[in-house]
Each structure stands twice: as structure tokens, then as C-alpha cells.
Design a protein around this motif. Structure first.
Motif, PDB file in Angstrom:
ATOM      1  N   THR A 112      15.336 -39.489 -31.886  1.00  0.00           N
ATOM      2  CA  THR A 112      13.866 -39.756 -32.329  1.00  0.00           C
ATOM      3  C   THR A 112      13.657 -40.611 -33.378  1.00  0.00           C
ATOM      4  O   THR A 112      12.915 -41.394 -33.628  1.00  0.00           O
ATOM      5  N   PHE A 113      14.974 -40.443 -34.358  1.00  0.00           N
ATOM      6  CA  PHE A 113      14.960 -41.235 -35.707  1.00  0.00           C
ATOM      7  C   PHE A 113      16.488 -41.887 -35.846  1.00  0.00           C
ATOM      8  O   PHE A 113      17.310 -41.230 -35.557  1.00  0.00           O
ATOM      9  N   VAL A 114      16.354 -43.110 -36.150  1.00  0.00           N
ATOM     10  CA  VAL A 114      17.633 -43.816 -36.834  1.00  0.00           C
ATOM     11  C   VAL A 114      17.124 -44.311 -38.075  1.00  0.00           C
ATOM     12  O   VAL A 114      15.927 -45.163 -38.338  1.00  0.00           O
ATOM     13  N   SER A 115      18.231 -44.452 -38.951  1.00  0.00           N
ATOM     14  CA  SER A 115      18.034 -45.181 -40.345  1.00  0.00           C
ATOM     15  C   SER A 115      19.111 -46.254 -40.167  1.00  0.00           C
ATOM     16  O   SER A 115      20.160 -45.698 -40.149  1.00  0.00           O
ATOM     17  N   LEU A 116      18.850 -47.380 -40.498  1.00  0.00           N
ATOM     18  CA  LEU A 116      19.658 -48.409 -40.699  1.00  0.00           C
ATOM     19  C   LEU A 116      19.378 -49.130 -42.003  1.00  0.00           C
ATOM     20  O   LEU A 116      19.726 -50.191 -42.211  1.00  0.00           O
ATOM     21  N   ALA A 117      18.627 -48.536 -42.971  1.00  0.00           N
ATOM     22  CA  ALA A 117      18.254 -48.834 -44.290  1.00  0.00           C
ATOM     23  C   ALA A 117      19.815 -49.156 -44.961  1.00  0.00           C
ATOM     24  O   ALA A 117      20.647 -48.622 -44.975  1.00  0.00           O
ATOM     25  N   MET A 118      19.303 -50.578 -45.747  1.00  0.00           N
ATOM     26  CA  MET A 118      20.189 -50.951 -46.382  1.00  0.00           C
ATOM     27  C   MET A 118      21.542 -51.627 -45.664  1.00  0.00           C
ATOM     28  O   MET A 118      22.881 -51.256 -46.275  1.00  0.00           O
ATOM     29  N   ASN A 119      21.302 -52.219 -44.865  1.00  0.00           N
ATOM     30  CA  ASN A 119      22.492 -52.795 -43.908  1.00  0.00           C
ATOM     31  C   ASN A 119      22.124 -54.224 -43.793  1.00  0.00           C
ATOM     32  O   ASN A 119      21.812 -54.535 -42.610  1.00  0.00           O
ATOM     33  N   SER A 120      22.295 -55.115 -44.896  1.00  0.00           N
ATOM     34  CA  SER A 120      22.121 -56.314 -44.879  1.00  0.00           C
ATOM     35  C   SER A 120      22.907 -57.177 -44.008  1.00  0.00           C
ATOM     36  O   SER A 120      22.331 -58.334 -43.562  1.00  0.00           O
ATOM     37  N   GLN A 121      23.956 -56.805 -43.247  1.00  0.00           N
ATOM     38  CA  GLN A 121      24.675 -57.628 -42.406  1.00  0.00           C
ATOM     39  C   GLN A 121      24.579 -57.542 -41.071  1.00  0.00           C
ATOM     40  O   GLN A 121      25.217 -58.252 -39.952  1.00  0.00           O
ATOM     41  N   ILE A 122      23.617 -56.782 -40.679  1.00  0.00           N
ATOM     42  CA  ILE A 122      23.527 -56.370 -39.237  1.00  0.00           C
ATOM     43  C   ILE A 122      23.043 -57.537 -38.348  1.00  0.00           C
ATOM     44  O   ILE A 122      22.084 -58.297 -38.879  1.00  0.00           O
ATOM     45  N   ASP A 123      23.271 -57.664 -37.058  1.00  0.00           N
ATOM     46  CA  ASP A 123      22.660 -58.690 -36.340  1.00  0.00           C
ATOM     47  C   ASP A 123      21.837 -58.093 -35.709  1.00  0.00           C
ATOM     48  O   ASP A 123      21.628 -57.229 -34.717  1.00  0.00           O
ATOM     49  N   TRP A 124      20.328 -58.477 -36.090  1.00  0.00           N
ATOM     50  CA  TRP A 124      18.989 -57.770 -35.668  1.00  0.00           C
ATOM     51  C   TRP A 124      19.061 -58.182 -34.117  1.00  0.00           C
ATOM     52  O   TRP A 124      18.475 -57.170 -33.539  1.00  0.00           O
ATOM     53  N   SER A 125      19.299 -59.170 -33.512  1.00  0.00           N
ATOM     54  CA  SER A 125      19.047 -59.560 -32.084  1.00  0.00           C
ATOM     55  C   SER A 125      19.578 -58.297 -31.343  1.00  0.00           C
ATOM     56  O   SER A 125      18.976 -58.023 -30.492  1.00  0.00           O
ATOM     57  N   ASP A 126      21.003 -58.264 -31.849  1.00  0.00           N
ATOM     58  CA  ASP A 126      21.677 -57.241 -31.089  1.00  0.00           C
ATOM     59  C   ASP A 126      21.177 -55.833 -31.155  1.00  0.00           C
ATOM     60  O   ASP A 126      21.106 -55.030 -30.267  1.00  0.00           O
ATOM     61  N   ALA A 127      20.754 -55.576 -32.385  1.00  0.00           N
ATOM     62  CA  ALA A 127      20.105 -54.148 -32.804  1.00  0.00           C
ATOM     63  C   ALA A 127      19.146 -53.900 -32.077  1.00  0.00           C
ATOM     64  O   ALA A 127      19.017 -52.528 -31.683  1.00  0.00           O
ATOM     65  N   VAL A 128      18.150 -54.869 -32.072  1.00  0.00           N
ATOM     66  CA  VAL A 128      16.691 -54.614 -31.423  1.00  0.00           C
ATOM     67  C   VAL A 128      17.174 -54.228 -29.898  1.00  0.00           C
ATOM     68  O   VAL A 128      16.416 -53.411 -29.197  1.00  0.00           O
ATOM     69  N   SER A 129      18.089 -54.881 -29.069  1.00  0.00           N
ATOM     70  CA  SER A 129      18.218 -54.814 -27.810  1.00  0.00           C
ATOM     71  C   SER A 129      18.811 -53.417 -27.580  1.00  0.00           C
ATOM     72  O   SER A 129      18.433 -52.708 -26.677  1.00  0.00           O
ATOM     73  N   VAL A 130      19.679 -52.948 -28.492  1.00  0.00           N
ATOM     74  CA  VAL A 130      20.076 -51.247 -28.404  1.00  0.00           C
ATOM     75  C   VAL A 130      18.942 -50.311 -28.707  1.00  0.00           C
ATOM     76  O   VAL A 130      18.993 -49.485 -27.852  1.00  0.00           O
ATOM     77  N   LEU A 131      18.564 -50.697 -29.763  1.00  0.00           N
ATOM     78  CA  LEU A 131      17.367 -49.644 -30.156  1.00  0.00           C
ATOM     79  C   LEU A 131      16.572 -49.597 -29.136  1.00  0.00           C
ATOM     80  O   LEU A 131      15.795 -48.368 -28.860  1.00  0.00           O
ATOM     81  N   GLY A 132      15.832 -50.862 -28.327  1.00  0.00           N
ATOM     82  CA  GLY A 132      15.083 -50.713 -27.364  1.00  0.00           C
ATOM     83  C   GLY A 132      15.166 -49.636 -26.200  1.00  0.00           C
ATOM     84  O   GLY A 132      14.254 -49.570 -25.606  1.00  0.00           O
ATOM     85  N   LYS A 133      16.539 -49.484 -26.025  1.00  0.00           N
ATOM     86  CA  LYS A 133      16.825 -48.755 -24.852  1.00  0.00           C
ATOM     87  C   LYS A 133      17.044 -47.488 -25.232  1.00  0.00           C
ATOM     88  O   LYS A 133      17.404 -46.522 -24.398  1.00  0.00           O
ATOM     89  N   ILE A 134      16.669 -46.897 -26.456  1.00  0.00           N
ATOM     90  CA  ILE A 134      16.588 -45.374 -26.595  1.00  0.00           C
ATOM     91  C   ILE A 134      15.412 -44.756 -26.221  1.00  0.00           C
ATOM     92  O   ILE A 134      14.319 -45.149 -27.022  1.00  0.00           O
TER      93      ILE A 134
END
Length: 159
Positions: A112-134
């Protein structure tokens, strides 16, 4: 009870609910780690030498585990074994060097909770795709990172 070393936790498995490891040089968790049947949360902070694939394999043996935090551990990639944490409800990867999220993270259906705070190198297009499936994800911490520069905070909050 909260313990600050794995050794002390293993000496008191029936009392161990949380483990807080800071500046620990462990590379993996001992085989007896699976005896911690009451462990609800574990925090790794400043633990840059851990072999995370092995650690996540060990953590997956603890059915009571609800929260895992890996902060300031210089992690660039999460191992696929993260998908084995079926009962996990919250996970934090704050202040690391993540560039992407493994697709298997979406297998953590109780999350129910994920923290990705202070990860400035993350590929957000990829991350949104993964997070959207949880399926049960209701809270996402993306504070202090480049997402606000990309206009993604509004998208992530409303999605």
C-alpha cells in the motif's frame, strides 16, 4: 521489541518485531533468520555492501514481515527477488541511486505504501508503469527528487 543487530534478534526470536541495522557490514542474512516468525519490519540504513538478491530471498521466508526500508544504501538496481515479498505492505528505498524499478514489484499485491524519495536518477516513465500495476498502492512518497521538475507529481497523485 526492536533489535539493532541480527545476532541479538536471533537470540530472542519470540520477542523480535523490528530490526534496525545502521552502518552494518553484513552482506547477507544468516540461515537462522527464518526463525524470526514475529518480525514485522526491518530497516537497513547505510548498508552499502549487502547482496540484496540474497537478503530479499531471506526476507521472503518471513511471512509476518510487513515493512522493509533500505535507505542510503547506494542501491542502483533492485533484485527481481523483491517480487517474493508477497505479504509486504510498505517499502522504502529512500536516498538511494535507483534508476528503475523491477517489474516484479507489481507482484507485491498487498503493498500500500512505496517511498522513492531522494532517488533523482530514476526513470519515471518506467517507474510509473510498474507502480501503476500494484493493485493496492495508495501512498507514494516521491519527495525531493526530479519528478517535480518533470511534472509527474500531479500525475502520480491523481492516478
Amino acid at each position: 521489541s526492536t533489535f539493532f543487530t541480527v545476532g541479538n534478534a536471533l537470540k530472542n526470536p519470540e520477542r523480535c518485531a523490528y530490526i534496525y541495522l545502521e552502518y552494518d557490514s553484513l552482506t547477507s542474512l544468516p540461515k537462522k533468520f527464518s526463525s524470526l516468525n514475529h518480525l514485522r519490519g526491518i530497516l537497513f540504513k547505510f548498508c552499502p555492501v549487502a547482496k540484496w538478491d540474497s537478503v530479499f530471498m531471506s526476507l521472503s521466508q518471513i511471512n509476518s514481515l510487513e515493512y522493509v526500508e533500505l535507505s542510503v544504501c547506494k542501491i542502483k538496481f533492485l533484485p527481481s527477488q523483491i517480487s517474493l515479498l508477497r505479504n509486504i505492505k510498505g517499502i522504502s528505498f529512500s536516498a538511494n541511486e535507483l534508476t528503475s524499478l523491477p517489474a516484479g514489484l507489481s507482484s507485491c499485491s498487498n503493498l500500500t505504501f512505496v517511498s522513492l524519495a531522494m532517488n533523482s536518477q530514476i526513470d519515471w516513465s518506467d517507474a510509473v508503469s510498474v507502480l501503476g500495476k500494484i493493485p493496492n498502492l495508495t501512498s507514494l512518497d516521491i519527495s525531493n527528487d526530479a519528478s517535480k521538475d518533470l511534472g509527474l507529481q500531479r500525475f502520480l497523485i491523481t492516478s
